[in-house]
Every structure is written in structure tokens, then in C-alpha cells.
Design a protein around this motif. Structure first.
Motif, PDB file in Angstrom:
ATOM      1  N   ARG A  12      20.916 104.744   5.454  1.00  0.00           N
ATOM      2  CA  ARG A  12      20.421 104.904   4.088  1.00  0.00           C
ATOM      3  C   ARG A  12      21.307 104.086   3.161  1.00  0.00           C
ATOM      4  O   ARG A  12      22.535 104.037   3.325  1.00  0.00           O
ATOM      5  CB  ARG A  12      20.463 106.376   3.650  1.00  0.00           C
ATOM      6  N   SER A  13      20.690 103.454   2.195  1.00  0.00           N
ATOM      7  CA  SER A  13      21.413 102.513   1.346  1.00  0.00           C
ATOM      8  C   SER A  13      20.956 102.635  -0.098  1.00  0.00           C
ATOM      9  O   SER A  13      19.846 103.103  -0.364  1.00  0.00           O
ATOM     10  CB  SER A  13      21.138 101.073   1.813  1.00  0.00           C
ATOM     11  N   THR A  72      17.241 100.940  -9.293  1.00  0.00           N
ATOM     12  CA  THR A  72      18.023 101.478  -8.182  1.00  0.00           C
ATOM     13  C   THR A  72      17.063 101.798  -7.043  1.00  0.00           C
ATOM     14  O   THR A  72      16.142 102.590  -7.220  1.00  0.00           O
ATOM     15  CB  THR A  72      18.741 102.770  -8.620  1.00  0.00           C
ATOM     16  N   VAL A  73      17.275 101.154  -5.915  1.00  0.00           N
ATOM     17  CA  VAL A  73      16.388 101.333  -4.759  1.00  0.00           C
ATOM     18  C   VAL A  73      17.141 102.113  -3.698  1.00  0.00           C
ATOM     19  O   VAL A  73      18.205 101.682  -3.234  1.00  0.00           O
ATOM     20  CB  VAL A  73      15.931  99.967  -4.201  1.00  0.00           C
ATOM     21  N   GLU A 121      14.416  98.736   4.607  1.00  0.00           N
ATOM     22  CA  GLU A 121      13.330  98.762   3.615  1.00  0.00           C
ATOM     23  C   GLU A 121      13.745  98.137   2.289  1.00  0.00           C
ATOM     24  O   GLU A 121      12.940  97.490   1.618  1.00  0.00           O
ATOM     25  CB  GLU A 121      12.870 100.208   3.383  1.00  0.00           C
ATOM     26  N   ALA A 122      14.994  98.365   1.909  1.00  0.00           N
ATOM     27  CA  ALA A 122      15.443  97.857   0.607  1.00  0.00           C
ATOM     28  C   ALA A 122      15.763  96.368   0.659  1.00  0.00           C
ATOM     29  O   ALA A 122      15.521  95.628  -0.298  1.00  0.00           O
ATOM     30  CB  ALA A 122      16.665  98.632   0.141  1.00  0.00           C
ATOM     31  N   CYS A 123      16.299  95.950   1.797  1.00  0.00           N
ATOM     32  CA  CYS A 123      16.744  94.561   1.964  1.00  0.00           C
ATOM     33  C   CYS A 123      15.598  93.572   1.768  1.00  0.00           C
ATOM     34  O   CYS A 123      15.759  92.548   1.106  1.00  0.00           O
ATOM     35  CB  CYS A 123      17.353  94.423   3.356  1.00  0.00           C
ATOM     36  N   VAL A 125      25.291  98.783  -3.152  1.00  0.00           N
ATOM     37  CA  VAL A 125      26.451  99.437  -3.786  1.00  0.00           C
ATOM     38  C   VAL A 125      26.920 100.668  -3.009  1.00  0.00           C
ATOM     39  O   VAL A 125      28.022 101.167  -3.247  1.00  0.00           O
ATOM     40  CB  VAL A 125      26.159  99.827  -5.251  1.00  0.00           C
ATOM     41  N   SER A 126      26.086 101.156  -2.095  1.00  0.00           N
ATOM     42  CA  SER A 126      26.465 102.345  -1.349  1.00  0.00           C
ATOM     43  C   SER A 126      25.597 102.406  -0.099  1.00  0.00           C
ATOM     44  O   SER A 126      24.428 102.003  -0.127  1.00  0.00           O
ATOM     45  CB  SER A 126      26.234 103.595  -2.219  1.00  0.00           C
ATOM     46  N   ARG A 127      26.193 102.898   1.014  1.00  0.00           N
ATOM     47  CA  ARG A 127      25.396 103.029   2.248  1.00  0.00           C
ATOM     48  C   ARG A 127      26.082 104.034   3.164  1.00  0.00           C
ATOM     49  O   ARG A 127      27.274 104.298   3.034  1.00  0.00           O
ATOM     50  CB  ARG A 127      25.191 101.683   2.924  1.00  0.00           C
TER      51      ARG A 127
END
Lengths: 436, 436
Positions: free
Chosen positions: A30-31, A112-113, A119-121, A323-325
């Protein structure tokens, strides 16, 4: 059927990163990705968020059909497991963001995704293309509207930008306060009011200026706008009034010294009894030219080139950063690159606009990893746009544009008066990045 | 089905002019419209014609289906006779123009549309949108390619321009000599080679830079390009070489002083035995930055923002003017507006590039109403693109791009060496407007 898939508006590396991370297993972490800008265009006092609704519309069409998959396979862009992942792809994460039409400042967390990395990449390029273009146009448009002090601005720049950009630019301009556009496709897609006058070619087509005006009035009515500068402006105005009478809607001036011309054309129209005939000016206007024309008796501004090219800033400088994962244990870890002159701040951001007791914005508070405390006047800036894959209602189509224009009007009114200054300067409020 | 109609990429006034001229009867007069530019962007030595193939592709989709007609009717844009005209519309005229990739100068007659006024009038915005955008990008790209002196330039600007503009920009860049693009849709539509490296997010996703490089190499092979500046560049390069060995394809540098970095990274790679590992640089490059990097051991340039925004000139200033039309007796009459600072020259133009005995271009000869005499070295510049409604073969799709890139290479070689200068100056050859 007018809708095409958006899944290949994507940089090659997003799909190869997807492939490599599917293989390493990290794709499923999750990211949190954020879109933001480190700075405003040089000297601008504020930026305008635009494109959010278009991002959501594009997200709903982000699908890989056989055509796209065959292309990726035939050109060996990605391997078979990746093709399998893309075959059923449908974004299942959540997106929060600034409401469209909202203002932004350096480091405002615009979008913010939250989803898996995979999926976000693969949404990076599509999201940035839309936000960077549309926000650049809206940011320029907002300054023009401010300079016009209530006189209507009409978007007429389609011919000076790519044909699809023209539609997006018309939409962004109306969000930022333009009254209408000349672009028919923008009317079709987003319900924007469309308007038009006539070109010099129409006058030149006919055997005389009088014959052209007669043809236009016969077909479009006396309330039409006649273009009076094909030959001699004074003669053009006199002929226009003779042909259309006192009900002539407007005359358009498209060349020469517009300040001076508008003044004497107004006097001439009044002398001829055409007190209600308006004067529209066009011809390479930008916010500075509009400001200079404020002292002239102008009723409407038609703006083209400088609007669709962002008046010197044709793209915003938004970036999209992880920014976070999660790590292997499922814990979230803040991440940021350390590269010189491009360092970023890790951790998910929350944002509040501080509003004082007189209703004025005084600061952009950005909490890193937590939500800043808000007083009763303050406004929370992040709103849910997509929840677990479901696009939330009200942001897309004609309704989205209408609401974004309202949001923009309200947010602009909160800014200190210095925001209307056209001179270069610092952002009108400062961003405070707060870590605990 | 990925193709949408292009008929509403049109300014409102084109359809109301159509309506008024249908009513006056003048709509049926045979007419000649020309697209040209009065000037190059400030200081440029030459312009590059791009978009011609896209104009022809768009022309084939310029149809009004029930959806578009209902929109025009519901919003009272035009009257019923005009809707009837549009219902069966299919361009039946002829278009000649400069071959795509060709160079242009002030007043070069880039595109000549011959048809009834009705048919030519409604194509104005679509033609200009495409030519103005694509030519601006190609004109900037050509300077970058010249500055790179044979080192490959890769188009990577999709995220900094509208998503459809990104596709058009990639296409224009390749026509002007770029080797490839990151844009997948451009690969899909036009067969352009697509390439990619990796983003900082891919490194940050993994538990260490080493883990990220291992994941990328495991999936994409040793010949991949590793991004080495997420943390510390020297350590990044050493780790990259440890992970991929001597067959590592390339490293990418995306921040800091690129000239200095490229030099010591080259030394480091050579010291480590990686003589064949290439160095790619990115990070807000433009033609000036590329020129400054020529002394550094750089193997490829990735260019983004400045390419897709035309490096300071995001739109060309092409206009589309009626220059000749029939009168009631069927005779053609040259026409031109007299408006201050926007005067134009009536009469259909023909153009020849004068080439001296050493194969160098020396002048752009534009005959007004006749074809200039040409010597054996000279080149006729107008080629048939559409004849009686039939798009001629070879200009669209992947073949069109390939031929345009060839045309560009050949035309650039004819220019005097001063054309490669990046400093501002006059057009490298002068345009001679010749009247008889």
C-alpha cells in the motif's frame, strides 16, 4: 461513441516499473502518492487547481482493452504477468484532493492517491498531464478575470493550442471566471456557454463590407456582433449602425490602438444613437493589456493566445511523489528522495487554510502525517474524490465545472487584496509545513 | 473504436458565418484560404512545419453525427438549413501545402485550401490548432537536436502538457529528429519507438536502493537504465554496477550540476570497468542546457518541459486567411484586409526554395498569384495533400511521420550553418514576396 481509453496516456517507465515491482512483490505494498508543486510560476501570487474533474473522468476510462494490450505485447513493452494485471485493471484505491477551482500555494497537497504501488504508479503521467495543463490555464485566467474587474472575458484561444487542449483550456477558463468560450466541443462536453462574432474572411467574402453586414444581420439578427476593422474602422462603425440600427448588439475591434479606438468608437456610437451597442475588443490581450483597457469604454474582452499558453507559464510544475508505503510487516514508512535541489518531504500531508475573523486567508497549514488543528473559520482543503474505486458524485461533467467555478469565486474572495496585483511578488499567503 | 469526430473542434463563429453566408448565397463562392505566419518566434532562425499529417487524419473524421447536430440544434447555434448542410458534410475541395517536416519562414504559404467558402471556413480552427501546436513543438525540438550534435534526444515531456498534446508533441519531436519518446499512446498511434527508465518512487518503494536495482535488473535485464540519484550519486553508481555488472545499460542523472556529475560519473564507471555503460541526463533540459552539456561525456538527453512548451514559444503564430474568392460572375478576386498592424497580402501564393549550386538554401520565393521561376536546384514547396476531397497517400499514420522526419533532415542540411546558432537573430533566409 466519443470516449477513448486513457490508459496509454502513460509513460513507458510506469509499466516497466509495474512489471519489475510485480516480480519483486513490492507492487502490492500500500502506498501514498501526492501531487504538489514546489513553487508557483515566477512572481505569481497564487495558483488555481483545475483539471480535477477531468482526472476523474479519465480515471473511469483508464482501461486496457485488447487493442492496448496487443500493442504492449507486440512491442515487448511488458511481460505476460504484467499484461494479465492490466487486463482487468480498474483503480480500486482512494483519492482525496483540493476541490477543483480551489487555490494552491507551494507544497499544497493537491491530490493524494492511496492504493497499492501498482495502481498508483501507472496513473502518474495522466494525473500530472491534466493537472499541470489545466491549472496553468486557470491560474492565468484568474488573473485576467481579476484585471477585468467584472467585465466579461470570453475565451477565444482554440486556434493557438492543440485541439484537445483547447477544450480543456476553455473549461479551465470558465472555472476561473470567464463568461463563455468560442469552442463548440467545450460546449458539447461541459455545457459551457459558447459565443461567436465574425471573421475578416466573412467581410472579404462579400462584395462590400455593407453586403457582409447585411448578410450577417439578416441571418443572425440585429443583436449580433459586427467586426468593424477590416477596412476603415470609422466607416465600419457607421455602416454597421446603418445596417443594424440602434439595436446593433456589439462591434468588435481586433487591431490597432484599442484604448484610443474604444474611446472614439464609443463617442461615435453614442453620437449615432447606439447607446446600447457594446464594444468588444480582441487582439493578443493578456492580463496587462486588460488592465490597461480598464479606463476605456470596453464591454467585453476576447482573450486567445495568452490564455491558452498560460500567459508566460504554459505548464504548472506539479510533481507526483511517493511519500509513504508499507514495509514487509505492513507498517507504513515515510519516504523521500534526497537528491540535490529536488528533495521532497516524506509523509502523508493534510491541509487547512487558516481564515481570520474577518474572513481573510492568512496561511496554508500543511500537516506532515497529521491533520493540523483548525479554528472554526478555517477550511479543510482535502475532500474525498474517489473512495475504494468509486468516483464521488458532483465533480465531473457540467456539474463539476459549475461547482468548481463557485469554489473559485469563494476562495478568491478570501484572499488579501494584494492577490489582485499583477506585478511579480511572493505568494499571497505562506505555506507552513508542520511536523510533530 | 478510438476515433472521435473532430467537427466540434471549431469556433462558434465559423458555423454562424456558414449560416449567414448560406443565406446570402456567398457560401458557394469558390475560395482560397491560406495558412501562414507573419513572423517566426522572436529570434528563431527558422520554423518547422508539423501537424500536416494530423490535419489530414482529422479531416477524415470531420463529420457531424446526430450527437453533434443535436447539440447545435438544442443550443440554437445554427438554423435548420445550416444543420442540413452539416449533416452530409464531407470536405470535397483540394489542399496543397508544405510537406510535413519542411522548414518555413515568414509568409511561407504553408497550407492552401481551395473549395467553397462554406467548406473552407469551417476548417479554420481545426487546421490552426494542429499546425500552431505541432509546429511550435517541432521548431523547438529541431534546435535541441541541432544542439545535441548527433547524441540522441528522448522526448519525456508528457506530464507537463495536456494528455492529447503530449501525443502530438511526441510525434512532432520525432519528426524534428528526436530518437524516441516515453509516451505509449504515441507509440500506439504512430509507431514511434518508446523507451523508459525508472522513477525515484521505484527506489523509494523498495527497502533499499540495492533492493530496487536488483528488482529492476531481475525483471528488465542488465541492459536497463538505473536512476542513481535518489540518495547519494556515487553510492548509487557503485551499487548499480555491483548489481548489474559490466553489462549495465545506462545510468540516469536527474538533478544537481549535470556537467560536473557526468564527468566524474564517467570516470567512476570507467574505473569500475563499465566502459559501455551509458550516461543519460534529464532535469529541465532545453537547447541551451544541451549545448552546455556537449563538452560532458553524456550519451543521451531526456527532454521534457521545455520541449512540450516550445522552449519559450508554446504556439506558432499561424493565421488562416481568405486570399481569393469568386465574385458573382465566377471570376476570382484577390482579397486582403487593410486593418492596422494585421494587413495581409491577397492572392494565391506559390513557393519555391532557392538552392544554390552548392546545395544551400538562399531564399524563400513566394509568388503572389503565379509560380516563381525555378532553377534546376530549386525546390517547389507546395505538394498536393487533398485532391477533390481525397486525402493523398503517404502523409498520415506511421508512414507520414517517417517521411516527415526524412523531409526535415534533408531540408535542415540545405540551410547555411548559421541556422544552428542558438542566439537570437534574423530568419536564416529571407522571404521574397513577388508580385507581377
Amino acid at each position: 461513441m466519443r470516449q477513448q481509453p486513457t490508459s496509454l496516456f502513460t509513460d513507458h517507465y510506469e509499466l516497466t516499473m509495474l512489471q519489475a515491482s510485480l516480480r519483486s512483490g513490492a507492487a502490492h505494498r500500500r502506498s501514498v502518492f501526492e501531487a504538489f508543486s514546489r513553487r508557483l510560476p515566477e512572481g505569481r501570487r497564487y495558483g488555481v487547481v483545475a483539471g480535477t474533474g477531468r482526472v476523474l473522468e479519465a480515471l473511469e476510462r483508464f482501461r486496457f482493452s485488447t487493442e492496448e494490450l496487443d500493442f504492449l505485447s507486440d512491442n515487448a513493452v511488458v511481460d505476460d504477468p504484467t499484461l494479465e494485471f492490466l487486463r482487468d485493471f480498474r483503480f480500486s484505491g482512494s483519492i482525496h484532493g483540493y476541490a477543483e477551482g480551489e487555490l494552491y500555494f507551494p507544497h499544497s497537497p493537491l491530490l493524494t492517491v492511496e492504493s497499492t504501488f501498482a495502481e498508483a504508479c501507472i496513473l502518474e503521467t495522466l494525473i500530472l498531464s491534466i493537472l499541470n495543463h489545466d491549472s496553468a490555464i486557470a491560474s492565468a485566467a484568474s488573473r485576467m478575470v481579476a484585471a477585468a474587474h467584472g467585465r466579461p472575458c470570453v475565451e477565444m484561444g482554440s486556434r493557438r493550442t492543440q485541439e484537445e487542449s483547447a477544450v480543456a483550456a476553455a473549461r479551465a477558463a470558465v472555472i476561473a471566471g470567464f463568461s463563455s468560450t468560442s469552442n463548440l466541443e467545450a460546449g458539447f462536453r461541459y455545457g459551457l456557454p459558447t459565443v461567436g462574432t465574425a471573421a475578416h474572411s466573412f467581410t472579404l467574402l462579400h462584395d462590400s463590407e455593407r453586403a457582409a453586414f447585411e448578410a450577417q444581420v439578416a441571418s443572425l439578427g440585429r443583436d449580433t456582433t459586427l467586426l468593424v476593422d477590416t477596412y476603415d474602422v470609422e466607416e465600419g462603425v457607421r455602416t454597421a449602425v446603418e445596417v443594424a440600427g440602434p439595436e446593433l448588439g456589439a462591434v468588435r475591434l481586433d487591431s490597432g490602438d484599442l484604448v484610443d479606438q474604444a474611446r472614439w468608437v464609443r463617442v461615435l456610437l453614442d453620437d449615432l444613437g447606439n447607446h446600447n451597442t457594446r464594444i468588444m475588443v480582441t487582439s493578443d490581450l493578456d492580463e496587462y493589456a486588460i488592465a490597461a483597457l480598464q479606463s476605456a469604454p470596453v464591454d467585453a474582452y476576447g482573450v486567445g493566445t495568452s490564455l491558452v499558453t498560460g500567459s508566460g507559464a504554459p505548464t504548472a510544475s506539479m510533481v507526483y511523489k511517493l511519500v509513504s508505503r508499507q514495509d514487509d510487516s505492513g507498517e507504513f514508512v515515510d519516504v523521500a528522495k534526497a537528491a540535490k535541489n529536488k528533495a521532497s518531504v516524506g509523509g502523508r500531508k493534510q491541509a487547512v487554510r487558516r481564515i481570520n475573523e474577518r474572513g481573510r486567508a492568512t496561511a496554508e497549514l500543511v500537516g506532515v502525517g497529521f491533520r493540523p488543528e483548525a479554528d472554526s473559520n478555517d477550511r479543510q482543503l482535502l475532500v474525498p474524490l474517489v473512495l475504494d474505486g468509486e468516483v464521488q458524485p458532483g465533480f465531473t461533467g457540467a456539474e463539476g465545472v459549475r461547482r468548481a467555478a463557485e469554489r473559485h469565486r469563494a476562495s478568491i474572495q478570501e484572499l488579501p487584496g494584494v492577490a489582485r496585483k499583477l506585478q511579480k511578488g511572493e505568494p499571497v499567503i505562506q505555506t507552513e509545513l508542520i511536523t510533530r
